[in-house]
Structures are given as structure tokens and as C-alpha cells.
Design an enzyme around this catalytic site. Structure first.
Site, PDB file in Angstrom:
ATOM      1  N   SER A   1       0.894  -1.275  -0.007  1.00  0.00           N
ATOM      2  CA  SER A   1      -0.050  -0.214   0.050  1.00  0.00           C
ATOM      3  C   SER A   1       0.853   1.269   0.149  1.00  0.00           C
ATOM      4  O   SER A   1       1.555   1.361   0.889  1.00  0.00           O
ATOM      5  CB  SER A   1      -0.895  -0.101   1.331  1.00  0.00           C
ATOM      6  OG  SER A   1      -1.540   1.192   1.440  1.00  0.00           O
TER       7      SER A   1
ATOM      8  N   ASP B   1      -5.041   3.409  -1.323  1.00  0.00           N
ATOM      9  CA  ASP B   1      -5.886   3.786  -0.411  1.00  0.00           C
ATOM     10  C   ASP B   1      -6.637   5.013  -0.637  1.00  0.00           C
ATOM     11  O   ASP B   1      -6.017   6.116  -0.239  1.00  0.00           O
ATOM     12  CB  ASP B   1      -5.391   3.609   1.205  1.00  0.00           C
ATOM     13  CG  ASP B   1      -5.210   2.276   1.559  1.00  0.00           C
ATOM     14  OD1 ASP B   1      -6.035   1.446   1.648  1.00  0.00           O
ATOM     15  OD2 ASP B   1      -3.975   1.947   1.927  1.00  0.00           O
TER      16      ASP B   1
ATOM     17  N   MET C   1      -9.485   7.625   0.541  1.00  0.00           N
ATOM     18  CA  MET C   1     -10.160   8.070   1.369  1.00  0.00           C
ATOM     19  C   MET C   1     -10.738   9.413   1.524  1.00  0.00           C
ATOM     20  O   MET C   1     -10.104  10.371   0.895  1.00  0.00           O
ATOM     21  CB  MET C   1      -9.225   8.080   2.894  1.00  0.00           C
ATOM     22  CG  MET C   1      -8.504   6.900   3.209  1.00  0.00           C
ATOM     23  SD  MET C   1      -7.598   6.979   4.685  1.00  0.00           S
ATOM     24  CE  MET C   1      -6.559   5.497   4.483  1.00  0.00           C
TER      25      MET C   1
ATOM     26  N   HIS D   1      -8.811   0.494  -2.880  1.00  0.00           N
ATOM     27  CA  HIS D   1      -9.574   0.221  -1.924  1.00  0.00           C
ATOM     28  C   HIS D   1     -10.174   1.432  -1.405  1.00  0.00           C
ATOM     29  O   HIS D   1      -9.703   2.825  -1.094  1.00  0.00           O
ATOM     30  CB  HIS D   1      -8.751   0.079  -0.480  1.00  0.00           C
ATOM     31  CG  HIS D   1      -9.364  -0.386   0.680  1.00  0.00           C
ATOM     32  ND1 HIS D   1      -8.473  -0.207   1.999  1.00  0.00           N
ATOM     33  CD2 HIS D   1     -10.549  -0.311   1.264  1.00  0.00           C
ATOM     34  CE1 HIS D   1      -9.450  -0.447   2.857  1.00  0.00           C
ATOM     35  NE2 HIS D   1     -10.875  -0.509   2.644  1.00  0.00           N
TER      36      HIS D   1
ATOM     37  N   MET E   1     -10.967  -6.226   6.536  1.00  0.00           N
ATOM     38  CA  MET E   1     -10.074  -5.251   7.451  1.00  0.00           C
ATOM     39  C   MET E   1      -9.767  -5.815   8.582  1.00  0.00           C
ATOM     40  O   MET E   1     -10.636  -6.397   9.139  1.00  0.00           O
ATOM     41  CB  MET E   1     -10.987  -4.184   7.317  1.00  0.00           C
ATOM     42  CG  MET E   1     -11.098  -3.113   6.291  1.00  0.00           C
ATOM     43  SD  MET E   1      -9.249  -2.642   5.380  1.00  0.00           S
ATOM     44  CE  MET E   1      -8.594  -2.010   6.678  1.00  0.00           C
TER      45      MET E   1
ATOM     46  N   GLY F   1      -0.243   1.920   9.802  1.00  0.00           N
ATOM     47  CA  GLY F   1       0.574   1.619  10.738  1.00  0.00           C
ATOM     48  C   GLY F   1      -0.214   1.188  12.053  1.00  0.00           C
ATOM     49  O   GLY F   1       0.319   1.313  13.472  1.00  0.00           O
TER      50      GLY F   1
ATOM     51  N   GLY G   1      -4.169  -4.325   6.715  1.00  0.00           N
ATOM     52  CA  GLY G   1      -4.032  -3.760   8.059  1.00  0.00           C
ATOM     53  C   GLY G   1      -3.042  -4.613   8.974  1.00  0.00           C
ATOM     54  O   GLY G   1      -3.625  -5.825   9.441  1.00  0.00           O
TER      55      GLY G   1
HETATM   56  C1  DX5 Z   1      -5.802   1.339   6.349  1.00  0.00           C
HETATM   57  C2  DX5 Z   1      -5.593   0.999   4.705  1.00  0.00           C
HETATM   58  C3  DX5 Z   1      -4.544   0.067   4.756  1.00  0.00           C
HETATM   59  C4  DX5 Z   1      -3.130   0.562   5.178  1.00  0.00           C
HETATM   60  C5  DX5 Z   1      -2.545  -0.650   5.665  1.00  0.00           C
HETATM   61  O1  DX5 Z   1      -7.152   2.086   6.414  1.00  0.00           O
HETATM   62  O2  DX5 Z   1      -6.852   0.183   4.222  1.00  0.00           O
HETATM   63  O3  DX5 Z   1      -4.381  -0.212   3.171  1.00  0.00           O
HETATM   64  O4  DX5 Z   1      -2.052   1.208   4.318  1.00  0.00           O
HETATM   65  O5  DX5 Z   1      -1.136  -0.318   6.449  1.00  0.00           O
HETATM   66  P1  DX5 Z   1      -0.389  -1.073   7.381  1.00  0.00           P
HETATM   67  O6  DX5 Z   1      -0.046  -2.291   6.567  1.00  0.00           O
HETATM   68  O7  DX5 Z   1       0.652  -0.428   7.869  1.00  0.00           O
HETATM   69  O8  DX5 Z   1      -1.282  -1.494   8.468  1.00  0.00           O
HETATM   70 ZN    ZN Z   2      -6.202  -0.471   2.205  1.00  0.00          ZN
END
Ligand code: DX5
Ligand code: ZN
Length: 219
Positions: free
Chosen positions: A8, A35, A37, A66, A137, A145, A176
Site C-alpha cells: 500500500s 487507499d 479516503m 480500496h 479489514m 501503521g 491492516g
Molecule cells: C488502512 C488501509 C491500509 C493501510 C495498511 O485504512 O486500508 O491499506 O495502508 O497499512 P499497514 O500495513 O501499515 O497496516
Molecule cells: Zn487499504
């Protein structure tokens, strides 16, 4: 099913995006995860189709998006036009998710559906004929993180057996808190598409970190 790794770019350094992408490619990345948002469905704002289109110029690897947005149908055509292969809207985001998934299929995209940590796996049943993957998720969406939520692991196993009954070709993506220490266990539990942000892009050596995750998925 062959396990796939999708780093990601949420955790990438946007001042050196191309460099980070090359390093992850070299380590064996299979996809790149975007990602998206909107500050409404989740309490954070990221990027839109322009970054998808930019990523498509940087890399030949396929992209998955996503969609952590309250109105996915509004943006799906733009992401497909920008060259995104898999689109993962959230099942919780919209009252008419069947129509959202159909729109992805009608426009030639691959449809996945995302489930938040509090959403039961049975919710995918009515959509089974129109989806190719389910994204589970393992953190509350919005930020990279975060700590992996432990109850996600049995959820993967439960979903895998449900899918084996209904439509075995459907992949399970996990997103995640995925890292070297848990990725093999998640593979054994039923996931086969692994999304990792900080474990790849916050590492000192992005190529080695990507290789480490891939190696854990071997045999
Ligand atoms: C969180 C995202 C993830 C995120 C994962 O809302 O959907 O894709 O980038 O990050 P890590 O691998 O650091 O948990
Ligand atoms: Zn994601």
C-alpha cells in the site's frame, strides 16, 4: 491459489514515489494498493484518480483501489478509466452495494467487496455471484501503521470455508497490520492477497522487506 502481495503506497514517501515503487517491484510485489479516503467514510483524506493514473505511468504492475468513500459509485468510473484493475468498495458504505458492484463489472473492472472488522462474513453471501474477491479489514480503516486485530484470523478461516461452499474462485484479501511475523499464519488461515503498507514502505530497505514478506508465503 497463488498468494499475491500488494504493497500500500499510503506509507510510501511521496517525495520519492517512483523510487519506492521500483524498490518494491524489485522485491517481488505483485500489485500496488491505493487507499482512497474521502474524509467522510473514514476520518482521513488521501488521493484520487490522478494518483492512480500517475501510478500507472510509473509501474506496469496492476493496481487495486480500496474505496473508503461514502459514495463509491461517484468515483468508480474515474478509477477504472485511470487503469485500476480491482476495486474494493466497502459493504458498510452504501445502501445499494449490489448496484455498486454491478457498476464495476459493467465497466470492465474486477469487483471486490470490503468488510470492516465489525462486519460478519455472512454479509458477502448475497453478492457472491458478482464479486471476485473479499477484502477483510484487520484494522479500523483510515490510517496505516495500526495494530492487527487478532479476531480477524478466525474470521479468515470462516470466510474461506463459506467461499469454498459458494464460489471457491473468490480470493480473500487482508489489509491492516500485515507483517513478516504474521503473514504466513494469515496465509494458512485462508487469506491469499496480502496488503502491507508500513511493513514495506517504512522499512529501511524496501526491497528486502518486500522479499521477506514474499518468502514467508513460499511453500
Ligand atoms: C488502512 C488501509 C491500509 C493501510 C495498511 O485504512 O486500508 O491499506 O495502508 O497499512 P499497514 O500495513 O501499515 O497496516
Ligand atoms: Zn487499504
Amino acid at each position: 491459489m497463488e498468494p499475491l502481495l500488494s504493497p500500500s503506497i499510503l506509507s510510501a514517501d511521496f517525495a520519492h514515489l517512483e523510487k519506492d515503487i521500483r524498490a518494491a517491484e524489485k522485491g517481488g510485489a505483485d500489485y500496488f494498493h491505493l487507499d482512497i479516503m474521502d474524509g467522510i467514510f473514514v476520518p482521513n483524506i488521501t488521493y484520487g484518480p490522478i494518483i492512480a493514473e500517475t501510478m500507472n505511468r510509473i509501474t506496469k504492475l496492476p493496481l487495486d483501489a480500496h474505496l473508503m468513500v461514502a459514495n463509491p459509485r461517484k468515483y468508480i468510473p474515474d478509477f477504472i478509466d485511470a487503469g485500476v484493475e480491482i476495486l474494493y468498495p466497502h459493504i458498510e458504505a452504501d445502501y445499494d452495494v449490489f448496484r455498486t458492484v454491478q457498476l464495476i463489472n459493467d465497466l470492465g473492472g474486477k469487483a471486490g467487496i470490503t468488510l470492516n472488522p465489525g462486519t460478519p462474513v455472512e454479509w458477502v453471501e448475497p453478492l457472491i455471484d458478482v464479486i471476485e474477491s473479499v477484502l477483510i479489514m484487520s484494522v479500523c480503516p483510515g490510517f496505516g501503521g495500526q495494530k492487527f486485530i487478532a479476531s480477524t484470523t478466525p474470521k479468515l478461516t470462516k470466510l474461506r470455508s463459506l467461499l469454498d461452499e459458494l464460489k471457491p474462485s473468490v480470493r480473500i484479501a487482508i489489509d491492516g497490520g500485515v507483517k513478516k511475523s504474521n503473514i504466513a499464519e494469515l496465509y494458512r488461515a485462508g487469506a491469499d492477497f496480502f496488503i502491507a503498507g508500513s511493513a514495506v514502505f517504512k522499512a529501511d530497505d524496501i526491497t528486502a522487506a518486500t522479499q521477506d514478506l514474499k518468502n514467508e508465503l513460499e511453500d
